[in-house]
Design an enzyme around this catalytic site. Structure first.
Site, mmCIF file in Angstrom:
data_model
loop_
_atom_site.group_PDB
_atom_site.id
_atom_site.type_symbol
_atom_site.label_atom_id
_atom_site.label_comp_id
_atom_site.label_asym_id
_atom_site.label_seq_id
_atom_site.Cartn_x
_atom_site.Cartn_y
_atom_site.Cartn_z
ATOM 1 N N HIS A 18 43.582 27.828 34.700
ATOM 2 C CA HIS A 18 44.127 28.994 35.393
ATOM 3 C C HIS A 18 45.611 29.086 35.079
ATOM 4 O O HIS A 18 46.455 28.573 35.822
ATOM 5 C CB HIS A 18 43.859 28.858 36.902
ATOM 6 C CG HIS A 18 44.274 30.041 37.715
ATOM 7 N ND1 HIS A 18 43.798 30.264 39.003
ATOM 8 C CD2 HIS A 18 45.119 31.072 37.450
ATOM 9 C CE1 HIS A 18 44.326 31.368 39.483
ATOM 10 N NE2 HIS A 18 45.143 31.876 38.563
ATOM 11 N N HIS A 20 48.212 32.188 33.346
ATOM 12 C CA HIS A 20 48.383 33.526 32.761
ATOM 13 C C HIS A 20 49.449 33.402 31.688
ATOM 14 O O HIS A 20 50.580 33.003 32.006
ATOM 15 C CB HIS A 20 48.829 34.524 33.826
ATOM 16 C CG HIS A 20 47.868 34.643 34.971
ATOM 17 N ND1 HIS A 20 46.948 35.664 35.074
ATOM 18 C CD2 HIS A 20 47.672 33.848 36.057
ATOM 19 C CE1 HIS A 20 46.228 35.498 36.182
ATOM 20 N NE2 HIS A 20 46.644 34.395 36.802
ATOM 21 N N HIS A 198 39.678 36.153 40.116
ATOM 22 C CA HIS A 198 40.560 35.790 41.218
ATOM 23 C C HIS A 198 39.928 36.343 42.498
ATOM 24 O O HIS A 198 39.613 37.540 42.575
ATOM 25 C CB HIS A 198 41.936 36.436 41.061
ATOM 26 C CG HIS A 198 42.830 35.784 40.051
ATOM 27 N ND1 HIS A 198 42.472 35.577 38.747
ATOM 28 C CD2 HIS A 198 44.101 35.293 40.181
ATOM 29 C CE1 HIS A 198 43.473 34.994 38.105
ATOM 30 N NE2 HIS A 198 44.472 34.803 38.955
ATOM 31 N N GLU A 201 42.626 34.681 47.213
ATOM 32 C CA GLU A 201 44.047 34.265 47.179
ATOM 33 C C GLU A 201 44.732 34.940 48.375
ATOM 34 O O GLU A 201 45.252 34.268 49.259
ATOM 35 C CB GLU A 201 44.696 34.683 45.858
ATOM 36 C CG GLU A 201 46.175 34.283 45.732
ATOM 37 C CD GLU A 201 46.821 34.802 44.443
ATOM 38 O OE1 GLU A 201 46.294 35.767 43.846
ATOM 39 O OE2 GLU A 201 47.872 34.244 44.053
ATOM 40 N N ASP A 279 48.999 28.550 37.113
ATOM 41 C CA ASP A 279 49.020 29.999 37.373
ATOM 42 C C ASP A 279 50.093 30.702 36.536
ATOM 43 O O ASP A 279 49.786 31.236 35.482
ATOM 44 C CB ASP A 279 49.181 30.273 38.880
ATOM 45 C CG ASP A 279 48.580 31.606 39.314
ATOM 46 O OD1 ASP A 279 47.964 32.285 38.475
ATOM 47 O OD2 ASP A 279 48.727 31.962 40.497
ATOM 48 N N ASP A 280 51.325 30.718 37.008
ATOM 49 C CA ASP A 280 52.433 31.382 36.300
ATOM 50 C C ASP A 280 53.636 30.442 36.308
ATOM 51 O O ASP A 280 54.590 30.638 37.082
ATOM 52 C CB ASP A 280 52.778 32.707 36.998
ATOM 53 C CG ASP A 280 51.587 33.652 37.025
ATOM 54 O OD1 ASP A 280 51.292 34.261 35.994
ATOM 55 O OD2 ASP A 280 50.920 33.741 38.079
HETATM 56 N N1 HPA Z 1 47.030 36.511 41.330
HETATM 57 C C1 HPA Z 1 46.635 37.675 40.841
HETATM 58 N N2 HPA Z 1 47.067 38.159 39.682
HETATM 59 C C2 HPA Z 1 47.921 37.428 38.965
HETATM 60 C C3 HPA Z 1 48.359 36.205 39.426
HETATM 61 C C4 HPA Z 1 47.881 35.720 40.668
HETATM 62 O O1 HPA Z 1 48.208 34.620 41.175
HETATM 63 N N3 HPA Z 1 49.210 35.743 38.475
HETATM 64 C C5 HPA Z 1 49.260 36.654 37.480
HETATM 65 N N4 HPA Z 1 48.481 37.688 37.776
HETATM 66 ZN ZN ZN Z 2 46.208 33.618 38.677
#
Ligand code: HPA
Ligand code: ZN
Length: 335
Positions: A18, A20, A198, A201, A279-280
């Site tokens: 996971h 991006h 996703h 969250e 994630d990012d």
């Molecule tokens: N959630 C949803 N979209 C996203 C995320 C996330 O954590 N990171 C990059 N796009």
């Molecule tokens: Zn994500």
């Protein structure tokens, strides 16, 4: 002898499931690319840009994230982005990465799917040859755009000829339920793609049910709010459906107030197949190894728990069984 990862306390083969790729765009790279191309930024310095990384929720992050992407324009930009991530991930002990990319975030500003995916695919080949890391691509639907845009994205991705492992679903979750995209997921399944989304969250447990029952996903990305629903937890555990969780992301997007609230131990105790991911990483304070180190510190994790997380990450990957066996789970704690 296998080299001990400089970044992790244990020599274990982790898969990152996971991440991006646009979320690996580091602030200094945003500035360097903007300067090189004469693109105006609403910030005077890297420091000022980083000051904008004080997020209050998912949307406040997405606004900055999508705006920064305007510096990514050529196939070489995507090659460099992918190569930098893969080298960093390898340095942090990642053996294999399944990388999300948002083609719609680029096509809506005039950068086509072939440019994005060819650049990333070249990076996977080049850094794979250089370091031994393996990687594959999962294209994600930007769920706050109309469904027709997701349909068009899938059509164009399939015509690029670039190998794509799966389809995912990301961006603003609330008000954009998984069931909207049932038709696109059906087409992707028919095309042989693996399916993830996703869910949970920020969105309710109902969105996780829909991801499973309507979209037929094999993994749930994040899934925190699934823990609110006992029947859902039982289903996820019984079917061994992985949750690709992201502790530092949850902290920075205020899904949790403090890292000690990250539900790692309750999820593991409930028998869920949890994996840890970044994630990012350029926005949330760290790569996979940084996330693992933060958990080790917060929860005093020992080698058994780390071994379980590494094993889970291999099990939850879309690698072939032979490749999973080859990765194994390492030799435990290194001396
Ligand atoms: N959630 C949803 N979209 C996203 C995320 C996330 O954590 N990171 C990059 N796009
Ligand atoms: Zn994500």
């Amino acid at each position: 002898m296998m080299l001990r990862s400089p970044a992790l306390p244990y020599r274990l083969p982790f898969c990152e499931l996971h991440v991006h790729i646009e979320g690996t765009l580091e602030p200094h790279t945003v500035f360097a690319l903007a300067q090189a191309k004469g693109i105006a930024l609403p910030y005077d310095s890297v420091h000022q840009l980083q000051e904008a990384y004080r997020f209050t929720d998912l949307q406040s992050f997405l606004d900055v994230y999508y705006d920064n992407m305007k510096v990514l324009q050529t196939e070489d930009d995507f090659f460099e982005l992918g190569a930098a991530y893969l080298r960093r991930a390898h340095g942090g002990g990642v053996a294999h990465a399944e990388i999300f990319v948002d083609p719609q975030a680029h096509s809506r500003r005039g950068i086509d799917e072939a440019t994005v995916l060819t650049g990333l695919n070249r990076a996977i080949a080049a850094v794979g040859a250089e370091t031994g890391i393996s990687a594959s691509l999962i294209v994600c639907i930007v769920r706050d755009e109309p469904v027709i845009e997701a349909e068009r994205m899938l059509d164009r991705v399939l015509t690029t000829g670039v190998p794509i492992t799966g389809l995912g679903l990301d961006s603003a979750e609330q008000g954009h339920p998984p069931e909207l995209f049932a038709g696109v997921f059906d087409r992707a399944r028919s095309a042989g793609m693996r399916l993830v989304a996703h869910a949970g969250e920020e969105g309710p447990p109902e969105y996780v049910w829909q991801a499973l029952d309507v979209l037929g996903v094999e993994r749930v990305d994040h899934g925190n709010r699934a823990l609110e629903d006992r029947a859902l937890v039982a289903r996820l555990a019984a079917e061994r459906i992985p949750l690709t969780m992201c502790p530092l992301s949850n902290l920075r997007l205020r899904v949790i107030d403090r890292l000690s609230d990250f539900p790692l131990l309750p999820a593991l105790d409930a028998g869920l197949l949890v994996t840890i991911n970044s994630d990012d990483p350029a926005y949330f304070g760290g790569y996979l190894d940084d996330n693992i180190r933060a958990l080790v510190k917060t929860f005093a994790l020992g080698s058994d728990e780390l071994h379980a997380l590494a094993t889970n990450s291999v099990a939850a990957s879309f690698l072939r069984e032979s490749e999973k066996t080859r990765l194994g789970t390492g030799a435990g704690p290194s001396a």
